[in-house]
Design a protein around this motif. Structure first.
Motif, PDB file in Angstrom:
ATOM      1  N   GLU A   1       0.828  -1.201   0.000  1.00  0.00           N
ATOM      2  CA  GLU A   1       0.000   0.000   0.000  1.00  0.00           C
ATOM      3  C   GLU A   1       0.868   1.258   0.000  1.00  0.00           C
ATOM      4  O   GLU A   1       0.577   2.233  -0.716  1.00  0.00           O
ATOM      5  CB  GLU A   1      -0.916  -0.011   1.228  1.00  0.00           C
ATOM      6  N   LEU A   2       1.948   1.257   0.779  1.00  0.00           N
ATOM      7  CA  LEU A   2       2.826   2.419   0.834  1.00  0.00           C
ATOM      8  C   LEU A   2       3.526   2.638  -0.509  1.00  0.00           C
ATOM      9  O   LEU A   2       3.631   3.776  -0.990  1.00  0.00           O
ATOM     10  CB  LEU A   2       3.854   2.237   1.952  1.00  0.00           C
ATOM     11  N   ALA A   3       4.001   1.554  -1.119  1.00  0.00           N
ATOM     12  CA  ALA A   3       4.665   1.665  -2.421  1.00  0.00           C
ATOM     13  C   ALA A   3       3.710   2.226  -3.472  1.00  0.00           C
ATOM     14  O   ALA A   3       4.108   3.037  -4.324  1.00  0.00           O
ATOM     15  CB  ALA A   3       5.203   0.303  -2.850  1.00  0.00           C
ATOM     16  N   ARG A   4       2.459   1.816  -3.413  1.00  0.00           N
ATOM     17  CA  ARG A   4       1.464   2.300  -4.372  1.00  0.00           C
ATOM     18  C   ARG A   4       1.285   3.817  -4.254  1.00  0.00           C
ATOM     19  O   ARG A   4       1.130   4.525  -5.256  1.00  0.00           O
ATOM     20  CB  ARG A   4       0.127   1.592  -4.133  1.00  0.00           C
ATOM     21  N   LYS A   5       1.343   4.336  -3.021  1.00  0.00           N
ATOM     22  CA  LYS A   5       1.154   5.764  -2.806  1.00  0.00           C
ATOM     23  C   LYS A   5       2.391   6.580  -3.171  1.00  0.00           C
ATOM     24  O   LYS A   5       2.278   7.766  -3.508  1.00  0.00           O
ATOM     25  CB  LYS A   5       0.785   6.025  -1.340  1.00  0.00           C
ATOM     26  N   LEU A   6       3.575   5.972  -3.087  1.00  0.00           N
ATOM     27  CA  LEU A   6       4.814   6.732  -3.246  1.00  0.00           C
ATOM     28  C   LEU A   6       5.386   6.697  -4.650  1.00  0.00           C
ATOM     29  O   LEU A   6       6.077   7.635  -5.064  1.00  0.00           O
ATOM     30  CB  LEU A   6       5.867   6.204  -2.266  1.00  0.00           C
ATOM     31  N   HIS A   7       5.161   5.608  -5.377  1.00  0.00           N
ATOM     32  CA  HIS A   7       5.845   5.414  -6.651  1.00  0.00           C
ATOM     33  C   HIS A   7       5.598   6.566  -7.632  1.00  0.00           C
ATOM     34  O   HIS A   7       6.549   7.153  -8.180  1.00  0.00           O
ATOM     35  CB  HIS A   7       5.420   4.078  -7.273  1.00  0.00           C
ATOM     36  N   GLU A   8       4.353   6.895  -7.870  1.00  0.00           N
ATOM     37  CA  GLU A   8       4.041   7.906  -8.880  1.00  0.00           C
ATOM     38  C   GLU A   8       4.558   9.295  -8.516  1.00  0.00           C
ATOM     39  O   GLU A   8       5.217   9.948  -9.343  1.00  0.00           O
ATOM     40  CB  GLU A   8       2.531   7.937  -9.129  1.00  0.00           C
ATOM     41  N   PRO A   9       4.313   9.813  -7.282  1.00  0.00           N
ATOM     42  CA  PRO A   9       4.836  11.160  -6.975  1.00  0.00           C
ATOM     43  C   PRO A   9       6.366  11.227  -6.960  1.00  0.00           C
ATOM     44  O   PRO A   9       6.936  12.250  -7.366  1.00  0.00           O
ATOM     45  CB  PRO A   9       4.250  11.469  -5.592  1.00  0.00           C
ATOM     46  N   LEU A  10       7.051  10.156  -6.547  1.00  0.00           N
ATOM     47  CA  LEU A  10       8.515  10.173  -6.569  1.00  0.00           C
ATOM     48  C   LEU A  10       9.045  10.132  -8.001  1.00  0.00           C
ATOM     49  O   LEU A  10      10.027  10.804  -8.333  1.00  0.00           O
ATOM     50  CB  LEU A  10       9.076   8.992  -5.770  1.00  0.00           C
ATOM     51  N   ALA A  11       8.393   9.349  -8.852  1.00  0.00           N
ATOM     52  CA  ALA A  11       8.805   9.295 -10.256  1.00  0.00           C
ATOM     53  C   ALA A  11       8.626  10.669 -10.915  1.00  0.00           C
ATOM     54  O   ALA A  11       9.479  11.120 -11.694  1.00  0.00           O
ATOM     55  CB  ALA A  11       8.012   8.229 -10.996  1.00  0.00           C
ATOM     56  N   HIS A  12       7.526  11.336 -10.598  1.00  0.00           N
ATOM     57  CA  HIS A  12       7.265  12.670 -11.163  1.00  0.00           C
ATOM     58  C   HIS A  12       8.312  13.670 -10.684  1.00  0.00           C
ATOM     59  O   HIS A  12       8.835  14.481 -11.472  1.00  0.00           O
ATOM     60  CB  HIS A  12       5.861  13.121 -10.769  1.00  0.00           C
ATOM     61  N   LEU A  13       8.663  13.619  -9.410  1.00  0.00           N
ATOM     62  CA  LEU A  13       9.661  14.542  -8.855  1.00  0.00           C
ATOM     63  C   LEU A  13      11.043  14.248  -9.426  1.00  0.00           C
ATOM     64  O   LEU A  13      11.837  15.172  -9.674  1.00  0.00           O
ATOM     65  CB  LEU A  13       9.662  14.449  -7.336  1.00  0.00           C
ATOM     66  N   ALA A  14      11.339  12.966  -9.645  1.00  0.00           N
ATOM     67  CA  ALA A  14      12.631  12.597 -10.225  1.00  0.00           C
ATOM     68  C   ALA A  14      12.790  13.182 -11.624  1.00  0.00           C
ATOM     69  O   ALA A  14      13.888  13.628 -12.007  1.00  0.00           O
ATOM     70  CB  ALA A  14      12.762  11.074 -10.264  1.00  0.00           C
TER      71      ALA A  14
END
Length: 311
Positions: free
Chosen positions: A15-28
């Motif tokens: 659940e945590l990975a699902r919430k973090l993956h997209e915003p971190l990829a966008h920031l990267a």
């Protein structure tokens, strides 16, 4: 049937990975044009910090694990982390999956000495890897999204101190004050368990004491020494309570369980029961013998085994 603690961990991390993956990829992606420029990276991470839920710190790393910008947190910049070598930290030793995102196993942080975890997002320009965007999380800040796990209901055996096991045949049982009055003590304990609101007890045969927990005050334990366990008046201290309807162990089985424990205490002078416990809600019985081996088993399985099984 509820999940085990390992299954709960997996679900929490998923659940945590699902919430973090997209915003971190966008920031990267936003970091790519500024890669290698400390102040520009600080500004990008500060602007995007609020988009990463539950985050404690953001930072950028080179491919060899050297930090190339400041730590960016809710309180602002922490410049002392610039140039820090993170290559030996636990999260840098895990392999980043092919899709470029890693949620590390939990570890103990260096500064706060608290359970933490880190998410790493690979920063790529075309087909080359520039480095990593890192995000640290304090486990205290993360939500718990699953129910509390239940203890497994199967038989588990746990080996104890090797030093005790190695000298077990050089010892023999010494009669304790509780041993000399065990039948009456167990009768008192049966009364407490079945009619006086005690739902868990741990019997220390060798040191002549019993630790109990009551439904009226479940967060505090009470210790009954051999003097209390030799006086039936002790039952007057605990108010009468009906046997709980949701108890796993039937009321009529308590006496049988205690009787078998008494037999295991006296059955052999070398291998003998040292401590035992009953929890009427868990439905489990625990046994620790003089060899320091411990067993946790459902009460039904315990009742099916006679002393010949143990010895």
């Amino acid at each position: 049937m509820k999940n085990s603690w390992k299954e709960n961990i997996y679900l929490q991390r998923e659940e945590l990975a699902r919430k973090l993956h997209e915003p971190l990829a966008h920031l990267a992606e936003q970091c790519i044009p500024a890669w290698g420029e400390r102040e520009q990276l600080d500004a990008i991470l500060a602007q995007g910090f609020a988009s990463i839920p539950y985050c404690a710190f953001l930072y950028c790393l080179s491919t060899d694990g050297i930090q190339i910008c400041d730590n960016v947190g809710q309180a602002g910049l922490a410049p002392e982390h610039f140039g820090r070598d993170r290559s030996q930290r636990p999260y840098m030793k895990e392999a980043v999956p092919a899709w470029g995102f890693l949620l590390s196993d939990a570890y103990i942080s260096l500064v706060g000495h608290r359970p933490s975890l880190t998410a790493l997002q690979i920063v790529r320009a075309d087909s080359s890897t520039l480095g990593y965007l890192g995000a640290d999380f304090d486990l205290r800040d993360l939500p718990v999204t699953s129910e509390l796990y239940e203890e497994p209901g199967y038989w588990r055996q746990v080996k104890g101190d090797p030093a005790i096991r190695g000298t077990v045949f050089q010892q023999c049982r010494v009669e304790s004050p509780l041993d000399s009055n065990l039948e009456q003590a167990l009768s008192i304990l049966e009364e407490l368990l079945t009619l006086r609101g005690v739902f868990q007890c741990q019997i220390h045969f060798s040191s002549s004491q019993v630790t109990i927990w009551t439904v009226d005050d479940p967060f505090r334990y009470r210790i009954l020494d051999h003097e209390a366990l030799s006086d039936p008046d002790i039952c007057l201290v605990f108010p009468s309570r009906p046997y709980p309807n949701d108890a796993t162990i039937p009321q009529h089985n308590i006496a049988r369980i205690l009787g078998i424990m008494q037999s295991l205490r006296f059955a052999d002078p070398t291998i003998y029961l040292r401590t035992a416990s009953i929890n009427i809600f868990n439905g489990m019985v625990s046994l620790t013998f003089s060899c320091d081996g411990s067993h946790y088993m459902p009460y039904v399985e315990f009742l099916l085994k006679d002393t010949s099984f143990w010895f």
